[in-house]
Structures are given as C-alpha cells and as structure tokens.
Scaffold this motif. Structure first.
Motif, PDB file in Angstrom:
ATOM      1  N   LEU A   1      84.439  24.923  86.635  1.00 30.67           N
ATOM      2  CA  LEU A   1      85.431  24.887  86.527  1.00 30.67           C
ATOM      3  C   LEU A   1      85.679  24.151  84.843  1.00 30.67           C
ATOM      4  N   GLY A   2      86.373  25.304  84.254  1.00 31.74           N
ATOM      5  CA  GLY A   2      86.702  25.381  82.886  1.00 31.74           C
ATOM      6  C   GLY A   2      85.092  25.594  82.286  1.00 31.74           C
ATOM      7  N   GLY A   3      85.250  24.373  81.241  1.00 25.42           N
ATOM      8  CA  GLY A   3      83.973  24.096  80.989  1.00 25.42           C
ATOM      9  C   GLY A   3      82.544  22.904  81.823  1.00 25.42           C
ATOM     10  N   PHE A   4      83.100  22.776  82.868  1.00 28.50           N
ATOM     11  CA  PHE A   4      82.106  22.104  83.583  1.00 28.50           C
ATOM     12  C   PHE A   4      81.362  22.553  84.707  1.00 28.50           C
ATOM     13  N   ALA A   5      80.831  21.728  85.465  1.00 28.89           N
ATOM     14  CA  ALA A   5      80.516  22.564  86.599  1.00 28.89           C
ATOM     15  C   ALA A   5      80.466  21.790  87.470  1.00 28.89           C
ATOM     16  N   LEU A   6      80.241  22.033  89.296  1.00 31.01           N
ATOM     17  CA  LEU A   6      79.803  21.203  90.067  1.00 31.01           C
ATOM     18  C   LEU A   6      77.851  21.605  90.843  1.00 31.01           C
ATOM     19  N   VAL A   7      77.444  20.914  90.363  1.00 33.17           N
ATOM     20  CA  VAL A   7      75.634  22.423  91.177  1.00 33.17           C
ATOM     21  C   VAL A   7      74.777  21.404  91.518  1.00 33.17           C
ATOM     22  N   GLU A   8      74.624  22.579  92.377  1.00 35.43           N
ATOM     23  CA  GLU A   8      73.229  21.910  93.438  1.00 35.43           C
ATOM     24  C   GLU A   8      72.021  21.868  93.375  1.00 35.43           C
TER      25      GLU A   8
ATOM     26  N   GLY B   1      92.702  12.431  81.197  1.00 37.34           N
ATOM     27  CA  GLY B   1      93.088  13.408  80.607  1.00 37.34           C
ATOM     28  C   GLY B   1      92.067  14.425  79.889  1.00 37.34           C
ATOM     29  N   GLU B   2      90.828  14.001  79.478  1.00 40.10           N
ATOM     30  CA  GLU B   2      90.450  15.206  78.262  1.00 40.10           C
ATOM     31  C   GLU B   2      89.284  15.423  80.470  1.00 40.10           C
ATOM     32  N   LEU B   3      89.298  15.241  81.050  1.00 37.45           N
ATOM     33  CA  LEU B   3      88.640  16.594  81.867  1.00 37.45           C
ATOM     34  C   LEU B   3      89.888  17.336  82.727  1.00 37.45           C
ATOM     35  N   GLU B   4      91.307  16.803  82.465  1.00 34.26           N
ATOM     36  CA  GLU B   4      92.325  17.702  82.969  1.00 34.26           C
ATOM     37  C   GLU B   4      92.405  18.556  81.777  1.00 34.26           C
ATOM     38  N   SER B   5      92.683  18.245  80.432  1.00 37.01           N
ATOM     39  CA  SER B   5      93.698  19.542  79.488  1.00 37.01           C
ATOM     40  C   SER B   5      92.535  19.234  78.459  1.00 37.01           C
ATOM     41  N   GLY B   6      91.443  18.379  77.714  1.00 34.27           N
ATOM     42  CA  GLY B   6      91.312  18.481  77.053  1.00 34.27           C
ATOM     43  C   GLY B   6      91.560  17.042  76.225  1.00 34.27           C
TER      44      GLY B   6
ATOM     45  N   ALA C   1      92.574  13.006  74.910  1.00 32.16           N
ATOM     46  CA  ALA C   1      92.061  11.881  76.077  1.00 32.16           C
ATOM     47  C   ALA C   1      93.427  11.042  76.182  1.00 32.16           C
ATOM     48  N   GLY C   2      93.312  10.297  77.316  1.00 36.48           N
ATOM     49  CA  GLY C   2      94.466   9.730  77.965  1.00 36.48           C
ATOM     50  C   GLY C   2      94.355   9.696  79.180  1.00 36.48           C
ATOM     51  N   GLY C   3      94.997   8.851  80.001  1.00 38.95           N
ATOM     52  CA  GLY C   3      95.487   8.916  81.762  1.00 38.95           C
ATOM     53  C   GLY C   3      93.903   7.946  82.064  1.00 38.95           C
ATOM     54  N   GLY C   4      93.234   6.827  81.522  1.00 44.13           N
ATOM     55  CA  GLY C   4      92.204   6.118  82.227  1.00 44.13           C
ATOM     56  C   GLY C   4      90.674   6.731  82.045  1.00 44.13           C
ATOM     57  N   VAL C   5      90.348   5.835  82.578  1.00 41.21           N
ATOM     58  CA  VAL C   5      88.863   6.196  82.945  1.00 41.21           C
ATOM     59  C   VAL C   5      88.490   6.495  84.198  1.00 41.21           C
ATOM     60  N   VAL C   6      87.950   8.145  85.057  1.00 43.38           N
ATOM     61  CA  VAL C   6      88.041   8.958  85.982  1.00 43.38           C
ATOM     62  C   VAL C   6      86.780   7.932  86.449  1.00 43.38           C
TER      63      VAL C   6
ATOM     64  N   ALA D   1      86.651  12.091  92.303  1.00 40.48           N
ATOM     65  CA  ALA D   1      87.342  11.912  91.568  1.00 40.48           C
ATOM     66  C   ALA D   1      88.022  12.466  90.247  1.00 40.48           C
ATOM     67  N   ALA D   2      86.614  12.621  89.693  1.00 42.72           N
ATOM     68  CA  ALA D   2      86.585  13.713  88.636  1.00 42.72           C
ATOM     69  C   ALA D   2      86.493  14.780  88.701  1.00 42.72           C
ATOM     70  N   LEU D   3      86.099  15.109  90.192  1.00 42.79           N
ATOM     71  CA  LEU D   3      86.233  16.636  90.695  1.00 42.79           C
ATOM     72  C   LEU D   3      87.654  17.239  90.887  1.00 42.79           C
ATOM     73  N   ASP D   4      88.352  16.569  91.243  1.00 48.96           N
ATOM     74  CA  ASP D   4      90.057  16.813  91.559  1.00 48.96           C
ATOM     75  C   ASP D   4      90.608  16.521  89.894  1.00 48.96           C
ATOM     76  N   CYS D   5      90.260  15.725  88.942  1.00 50.96           N
ATOM     77  CA  CYS D   5      90.963  16.018  88.115  1.00 50.96           C
ATOM     78  C   CYS D   5      90.397  17.564  87.152  1.00 50.96           C
ATOM     79  N   LEU D   6      89.227  18.291  87.784  1.00 52.09           N
ATOM     80  CA  LEU D   6      88.797  19.315  87.266  1.00 52.09           C
ATOM     81  C   LEU D   6      89.831  20.188  87.610  1.00 52.09           C
ATOM     82  N   LYS D   7      90.212  20.160  88.734  1.00 48.88           N
ATOM     83  CA  LYS D   7      90.728  21.526  89.661  1.00 48.88           C
ATOM     84  C   LYS D   7      92.008  21.043  89.266  1.00 48.88           C
ATOM     85  N   ARG D   8      92.489  20.262  88.107  1.00 46.46           N
ATOM     86  CA  ARG D   8      94.031  20.587  88.169  1.00 46.46           C
ATOM     87  C   ARG D   8      94.352  20.489  86.700  1.00 46.46           C
ATOM     88  N   GLY D   9      93.577  21.214  85.852  1.00 37.50           N
ATOM     89  CA  GLY D   9      93.538  21.138  84.591  1.00 37.50           C
ATOM     90  C   GLY D   9      93.347  22.475  84.054  1.00 37.50           C
TER      91      GLY D   9
END
Length: 326
Positions: free
Chosen positions: A228-235, A272-277, A279-284, A318-326
């Motif tokens: 997910l961009g600069g992030f990942a979901l890891v098992e 904001g950090e997760l969607e577009s890099g 700041a803003g949008g409130g703490v997720v 919620a964090a994953l949803d933000c990343l997928k919208r980014g």
C-alpha cells in the motif's frame, strides 16, 4: 466461589498418614488453601518453612509424623480487584476462555497499571481461575503487549493451565498476527531468525543480540499480504514467543510496525499522512498496528484442535482504508 482467606501464620502442622510421601509444596498447598502453591514454593526457598527443624526443598517428600513449621512471611499484593469491564468472549468451555483483548488493556496488574486490566475483568466475569501464575495473574497463561489487540487464552483451573503452558513451551500452538508496517519488505515471504536479548541501554526495549547471556533464539515468518504505497499489510507467524519479537524482527527488516513508538519512532498517524503523505485529517491510529488474529491450541481435555479468530479491529481497518484511498 470466593477464594479462601490466607491462614494465620506462623503455624505448625503434623503430617498425617494420608499425606505420607507428598511433595512439601503440594502438602502445604493442601493444608493451607488460602496460599497458592507457587507462593508456598517461594516461602520454602526463603527458609520460612522447616521440617523437623530443618530447611528443605519444595520437592522434599514429607513423612508421616513429621512436624512442619510455617513461619510468617510477606504475602504478595492481593489479586486483581474484580471490575465490570465488558469482554469480547470468543470461546468458553470447562477448561478455558478465549478473549479478544482490545488495544490499550494491560493483561495483569503491574506497577502503574492496577486497574482496568484483563485480569480484573476476568475476576468479575469468571471468579476463580487457575492460580499457578500467582495471585496477580489468575488464569493468565501467556500475554499480549498492552497496545497489541487480539486473541488471548485463559485457563479456568490448574490442570488446564499446565496443559496450555506446555503447548506454548513445546511450540505446538500456532499463532498468526497481522501488522501494518511503515515501509515495505523486499520479499513477498521472509524469515527472520535472530536471537533476542536485553537492550544494552533501555530497560523498556529488547534488542537483537547474539552471544549474550540474556539472548534466546527467536524465529518469525513473514508474508506480505498487500502493498500500500510506502506501507504494507503483513502476516506474521512467530515460531517462538519472545517479548516484542514481531515488533523487533520487523524493525530489523527496516519495516517497523506502524505507530510503534518504541521501535519505529512514532506513536500516532493521521488520515492525511496515510492518504496523501501530508498532515491533517485527524488521528486514525494511536497505537502499534499489531493484532493477534488467530491462535490454535489443543483443548486440554479432549485434545481436539481449536482455532480462535479475532477480526481486525476498527482502528487498524480505518488505517488500511485510508491507505487504499491514497
């Protein structure tokens, strides 16, 4: 049923014929029901217990007619005070309880965390549990970090506790965690086999250290489920169960758990950090993005394999949803 009160000490006992050949710690546990066997072992080791005037080990076999003296010794803090805290019960039977622990809940009382613990909630809902771990840890067989959510199993009685503890010791349990990482692992699948020991400077942290007296083997398998961009979901599939193992091994791969302040340097992230890099949008998310999603064990009585699953919590979703919208 409430636990019996601690007996008055000092006290003197005479071993009857029925108790001949019993271990000293087991004999005292039967004679002094208000004290746990683990506590009595400590009392024996400290010299507070004598047999015919002599110090003995907990494994000493008592004989009919012997005199056992138990001196007064310091009792630990009482067990956790029952508190009416809601619990997400995944499974319950005559031997065990599986709970989906929320992030932010400490498992058992400790310095600075005397209330609001999982142990306090268990005491309210279930009363008497196994006491092998001592008064402060009723039923607790294993633990999760305060800010790690997910499946934890609790023993209702000592036989179940011993059976479950042996499974964790022998590594016959199967554990599956989900983590959101800051950074993306290079490989779809990886194994980190690096020993973990005490940190050389910080008491809060652990460290990857070879050839140190505190170091113990630690192995974790990782599978990247989604980039997910600069992030990942890891098992994460830990074979061993060292303190902070997954968090430390992911940091070793230069992909620390998101919002892991101890090993990743930050404690929260905004939408904001997760969607577009930006700041803003409130703490997720305001805790480490690590969740104990699945735990498989053998049922202590039937020996059937049981698997408990806890859905990914709202904050991580919620964090994953933000990343997928980014």
């Amino acid at each position: 049923m409430p636990a019996p009160p601690p007996p008055e000490l000092p006290t003197d006992l005479i071993v009857d014929e029925a108790a001949h050949g019993a271990r000293l710690d087991a004999y005292l546990a039967a004679q002094l029901p208000g004290l746990s066997r683990s506590l009595l072992r400590k009392a024996i080791d400290s010299g507070a217990v004598t047999v015919d005037g002599q110090r003995r080990k907990p494994s000493f076999r008592v004989e009919h007619g012997q005199s056992v003296h138990v001196d007064a010794f310091e009792l630990p803090h009482e067990g956790p005070a029952p508190q009416a805290i809601d619990l997400d019960i995944l499974h319950e039977d005559d031997d065990l309880i599986a709970v989906n622990k929320p992030a932010g809940m400490v498992v058992h009382p400790a310095k600075g965390h005397w209330e609001g613990t999982l142990a306090s909630a268990l005491a309210f809902h279930f009363g008497q549990l196994s006491d092998i771990g001592g008064a402060a840890r009723p039923g607790i067989v294993h633990r999760l970090d305060r800010d790690t959510s997910g499946v934890i199993v609790v023993a209702k009685h000592n036989r179940a506790h011993e059976h479950l503890a042996a499974q964790f010791h022998d590594r016959t349990t199967e554990k599956r965690y989900l983590a959101i990482t800051q950074g993306v692992p290079d490989r779809d699948e990886d194994v980190v086999d690096r020993p973990i020991g005490d940190h050389p400077h910080s008491r809060e942290k652990k460290a990857i250290r070879a050839d140190h007296p505190s170091s113990r083997e630690a192995l974790t398998r990782f599978n990247v489920l989604e980039r997910l961009g600069g992030f990942a979901l890891v098992e994460c599939l830990p074979k061993t169960g060292r303190t902070h193992q997954i968090r430390l091994h992911l940091a070793h791969l230069h992909c620390p758990v998101l919002c892991d302040k101890l090993y990743g340097g930050r404690s929260q992230v905004t939408a904001g950090e997760l969607e577009s890099g930006a700041a803003g949008g409130g703490v997720v998310l305001a805790r480490q993005a690590l969740h104990a999603a699945d735990l498989s064990i053998f049922q202590p009585t039937s020996d059937h394999r049981l698997t408990f699953r806890a859905a990914i919590p709202q904050d991580m979703q919620a964090a994953l949803d933000c990343l997928k919208r980014g």
